[in-house]
Design a protein around this motif. Structure first.
Motif, PDB file in Angstrom:
ATOM      1  N   ARG A 125     -15.273  -6.270   5.012  1.00  0.00           N
ATOM      2  CA  ARG A 125     -14.878  -7.033   4.033  1.00  0.00           C
ATOM      3  C   ARG A 125     -15.903  -7.821   3.835  1.00  0.00           C
ATOM      4  O   ARG A 125     -16.378  -9.193   2.697  1.00  0.00           O
ATOM      5  N   THR A 153      -1.056  -4.687  -4.492  1.00  0.00           N
ATOM      6  CA  THR A 153      -2.768  -4.536  -3.692  1.00  0.00           C
ATOM      7  C   THR A 153      -3.534  -4.804  -4.919  1.00  0.00           C
ATOM      8  O   THR A 153      -3.483  -4.375  -5.980  1.00  0.00           O
ATOM      9  N   ALA A 154      -4.615  -5.429  -4.482  1.00  0.00           N
ATOM     10  CA  ALA A 154      -5.531  -5.448  -5.521  1.00  0.00           C
ATOM     11  C   ALA A 154      -7.550  -5.465  -4.462  1.00  0.00           C
ATOM     12  O   ALA A 154      -7.172  -5.427  -3.332  1.00  0.00           O
ATOM     13  N   LYS A 184     -11.837  -9.851  -8.371  1.00  0.00           N
ATOM     14  CA  LYS A 184     -11.850  -8.750  -8.277  1.00  0.00           C
ATOM     15  C   LYS A 184     -12.818  -8.156  -9.440  1.00  0.00           C
ATOM     16  O   LYS A 184     -13.860  -7.231 -10.060  1.00  0.00           O
ATOM     17  N   THR A 231      -1.818  -4.015   6.622  1.00  0.00           N
ATOM     18  CA  THR A 231      -2.672  -2.976   7.187  1.00  0.00           C
ATOM     19  C   THR A 231      -4.136  -3.584   6.887  1.00  0.00           C
ATOM     20  O   THR A 231      -4.922  -2.778   7.579  1.00  0.00           O
ATOM     21  N   SER A 232      -4.187  -4.811   6.026  1.00  0.00           N
ATOM     22  CA  SER A 232      -5.427  -5.341   5.768  1.00  0.00           C
ATOM     23  C   SER A 232      -5.126  -6.759   6.198  1.00  0.00           C
ATOM     24  O   SER A 232      -4.152  -6.536   6.233  1.00  0.00           O
ATOM     25  N   GLU A 269     -11.061 -16.842  -0.962  1.00  0.00           N
ATOM     26  CA  GLU A 269     -10.399 -15.687  -0.586  1.00  0.00           C
ATOM     27  C   GLU A 269     -11.497 -14.636   0.612  1.00  0.00           C
ATOM     28  O   GLU A 269     -12.449 -15.141  -0.604  1.00  0.00           O
ATOM     29  N   THR A 310       0.692  -0.745   0.386  1.00  0.00           N
ATOM     30  CA  THR A 310      -0.071   0.160   0.265  1.00  0.00           C
ATOM     31  C   THR A 310       0.907   1.759  -0.519  1.00  0.00           C
ATOM     32  O   THR A 310       0.459   2.160  -0.856  1.00  0.00           O
ATOM     33  N   ASP A 342      -0.898  -9.069  -4.176  1.00  0.00           N
ATOM     34  CA  ASP A 342       0.546  -9.986  -2.975  1.00  0.00           C
ATOM     35  C   ASP A 342      -0.481 -11.060  -2.002  1.00  0.00           C
ATOM     36  O   ASP A 342       0.143 -11.005  -1.659  1.00  0.00           O
TER      37      ASP A 342
HETATM   38  O1  LIG Z   1      -7.710  -7.412  -0.946  1.00  0.00           O
HETATM   39  C1  LIG Z   1      -5.983  -7.545  -1.192  1.00  0.00           C
HETATM   40  C2  LIG Z   1      -5.912  -8.834  -2.078  1.00  0.00           C
HETATM   41  O2  LIG Z   1      -7.354  -9.449  -1.900  1.00  0.00           O
HETATM   42  C3  LIG Z   1      -5.099  -6.874  -0.677  1.00  0.00           C
HETATM   43  O3  LIG Z   1      -4.256  -6.588  -1.666  1.00  0.00           O
HETATM   44  C4  LIG Z   1      -5.232  -5.447  -0.074  1.00  0.00           C
HETATM   45  O4  LIG Z   1      -5.931  -5.899   1.076  1.00  0.00           O
HETATM   46  C5  LIG Z   1      -4.141  -4.655   0.581  1.00  0.00           C
HETATM   47  O5  LIG Z   1      -3.224  -5.132   1.692  1.00  0.00           O
HETATM   48  P1  LIG Z   1      -2.562  -5.009   1.797  1.00  0.00           P
HETATM   49  O6  LIG Z   1      -2.940  -4.230   2.627  1.00  0.00           O
HETATM   50  O7  LIG Z   1      -1.861  -3.483   1.144  1.00  0.00           O
HETATM   51  O8  LIG Z   1      -1.030  -5.989   2.426  1.00  0.00           O
END
Ligand SMILES: O=C(CO)[C@@H](O)[C@@H](O)COP(=O)(O)O
Ligand SMILES: Nc1ncnc2c1ncn2[C@@H]1O[C@H](COP(=O)(O)OP(=O)(O)O)[C@@H](O)[C@H]1O
Length: 561
Positions: A384, A100-101, A213, A299-300, A332, A19, A277
């Motif tokens: 989420r 990230t996605a 996604k 972060t998430s 996921e 991020t 990721d």
């Molecule tokens: O949503 C996804 C993957 O499906 C992550 O890329 C997104 O939560 C961001 O992850 P980070 O917390 O930045 O590693």
């Protein structure tokens, strides 16, 4: 980290786009030894208040990024990692990236980002929408309502709800808020695929982001009829999204001369198909077998687990054939705020004398389970999974005048563990086995957090044997793309690593957490499933107030002008 290799050794490079930064890692093909790494912080980080060149304030819940920051990772972090590794660049045989996605950008047909088209640079919708861009919740709500009304076959593969974070909600918001930018977008492409395009000059779409996604199921996107029912001008959206669909660990193309100049790597080496990721980390955690759930905690948190069959799990992010690795159904789920919640408390709420993760963790460790009398809902960045609603918000119950900062910090750590337990229970109840947990990501450094997760989930926690799980996973995929291994399975066995059952549940703490988790579930269902929509009402009031403040500012600036 072993020393540099032997004569004849070959190497691969993995680049993990997080991020706030991109991290490059040089890995030895034969055993996955990590020889050198470098990080490049994004100059524009996360664009949440105003565009880099100035201009009006962005509305609430916007999160943009600058694609130039992604190119700069190739120019700075990759050469620096190779130099740190002390290897001869000519011995590097492949490069793989993860991102990230859903982090997605509109481009011209040649891949030029619209935010780099001079006349569009001041248009917020021309920029990259980061995964945590949550301003498309109303669009996601319409996507879900219409999908259920029409009985769309794909909605079940996404737990019944498409997230505001994903491609179709972000695309519909773009169309309805800036139709000109929408029309100028020949492509609407994930950053994972866009950076691969920059590396090898070949436009591809990886099955992971397309599936999770982009609502791509069984080779198909939602129908044009469905899209035009959402908005008559949305029927061409798939033509922007679509591109050559590629399986993970395949070779997307070969490094171009230009990209060789940026990276210092040999022109012509294998460039692996892009990846996400979270999903890429299953290979580095040696967790491709069904039932091994990997939680990538940063972060998430993203939860990924392979299963032998498809199943519909209410509230999960999605299930995609080959979404984690070929030959299995990849599941996921996720929590859109974890480390970010802890960071919020440290940065904005804790008193200066204790305002660090380390100090608060140290103070919070001593107390017995339940001593703080608190239960929190971990929705500071929305929910989420399993509720899929980014208009939900955080909550702490039990605060008194005796509550101390470390009490709140510990309650936040515990709340994210309760959220993960909800997800695990949903998978198990739907028939998707979750036999054990493997933890990866930056949060593995917090031992209290890890022990809390073991006690709350009543499962042993194995820990990935790399501080760079995603980057190592991308390097492993690069090794397969370069033909060094016949499949991701052999490469994962040789190059991945894990420490088994590092944290084990304590029976007394498990019992104590069962009682607190019951309270969490009560609050979760009461405020998250419609019994009391106070969070949604407060969000509407906030947005209205923000809107009136923005218009007041504009009026004031016009008067000044
Ligand atoms: O949503 C996804 C993957 O499906 C992550 O890329 C997104 O939560 C961001 O992850 P980070 O917390 O930045 O590693
Ligand atoms: N010791 C810690 N304990 C809990 N949270 C932490 C700790 N150190 C960093 N964090 C949080 O973790 C997040 C960074 O996670 P990391 O995995 O490094 O980044 P990313 O998610 O971008 O890959 C930030 O939100 C930060 O607030």
């Amino acid at each position: 980290m072993s020393g540099v290799g032997e004569v004849g050794d070959r190497y691969v490079v993995g680049v993990d786009y997080g991020t706030l930064s991109g991290r490059a890692l040089v890995v030895r093909v034969r055993d996955g030894a990590e020889l050198g790494t470098a990080v490049h912080e994004y100059r524009n980080a996360v664009i949440e208040s105003a565009l880099p060149d100035g201009g009006p304030s962005l509305p609430p819940d916007w999160a943009l990024q600058d694609p130039q920051d992604y190119r700069d990772v190739l120019r700075h972090a990759v050469p620096a990692a190779v130099a740190a590794a002390g290897v001869d660049p000519r011995d590097v045989v492949g490069i793989g990236i993860d991102f990230t996605a859903c982090t997605i950008l509109p481009t011209l047909a040649d891949g030029t980002p619209l935010c780099e088209v001079p006349e569009l640079r001041q248009r917020p919708h021309a920029w990259v929408k980061l995964w945590k861009h949550h301003a498309a919740q109303p669009h996601a709500d319409r996507i879900n309502a219409l999908a259920h009304e029409r009985g769309e076959p794909w909605i079940g593969r996404y737990g019944g709800r498409i997230s505001a974070e994903w491609q179709f909600a972000k695309g519909l918001q773009l169309l309805e808020e800036d139709p000109e930018v929408y029309r100028r977008a020949d492509r609407f492409i994930e950053a994972a695929d866009w950076i691969v395009w920059q590396l090898c000059g070949v436009e591809t779409r990886n099955v992971c982001t397309a599936g999770y996604k982009g609502i791509m199921q069984d080779g198909k996107y939602p129908s044009t009829d469905y899209l035009t029912a959402l908005n008559p001008d949305f029927g061409d959206f798939v033509t922007k999204l679509d591109g050559p669909l590629m399986p993970l660990a395949d070779k997307a193309g070969e490094l171009t001369a230009e990209a060789a100049g940026w990276t210092g790597l040999p022109q012509g080496i294998a460039v692996a198909v892009g990846n996400v990721d979270a999903h890429v980390t299953a290979a580095s955690a040696q967790a491709l077998a069904p039932g091994r759930l990997v939680a990538i905690m940063g972060t998430s948190t993203c939860h990924v687990v392979n299963g032998a069959q498809p199943a519909e799990v209410a509230g999960m992010c999605g299930v995609v054939e080959g979404g984690i690795s070929a030959g299995a159904w990849g599941y996921e789920a996720g929590q859109s705020g974890v480390g970010d919640i802890f960071g919020w408390f440290v940065k904005h709420a804790a008193p200066a004398e204790v305002a660090s993760h380390e100090r608060l963790t140290e103070l919070a460790t001593a107390q017995p389970v339940g001593a703080h009398g608190l239960v929190a809902l971990d929705w500071w960045n929305g929910n989420r999974s399993l509720l899929v609603n980014h208009d939900l918000s955080g909550m702490i119950v039990g605060l008194t005048l005796a509550t101390r900062p470390e009490d709140v910090y510990r309650a936040l750590l515990e709340a994210t563990a309760y959220g993960t337990r909800m997800i695990i229970e949903a998978f198990v109840e739907a028939g998707v086995p979750v036999n054990d947990l493997v933890i990866a990501g930056g949060l593995t450094s917090n031992k209290l957090l890890m022990q809390i997760y073991a006690d709350v989930t009543n499962r042993p926690l194995s820990i990935i044997g790399s501080a760079q799980g995603p980057a190592l996973g991308s390097a492993i995929h690069a090794a397969v793309a370069a033909g060094e291994y016949p499949s991701i399975h052999e490469a994962s066995q040789a190059m991945g690593r894990i420490s088994e059952a590092v944290y084990r549940p304590d029976p007394d703490r498990v019992r104590a957490y069962d009682a607190l988790y019951a309270e969490y579930r009560t609050l979760h269902d009461h405020f998250g499933r419609g019994a009391n929509d106070v969070m949604l009402r407060l969000r509407a009031i906030r947005n209205a107030a923000a809107g009136s403040a923005a218009s007041t500012n504009e009026t004031a600036s016009e008067e000044v002008a």
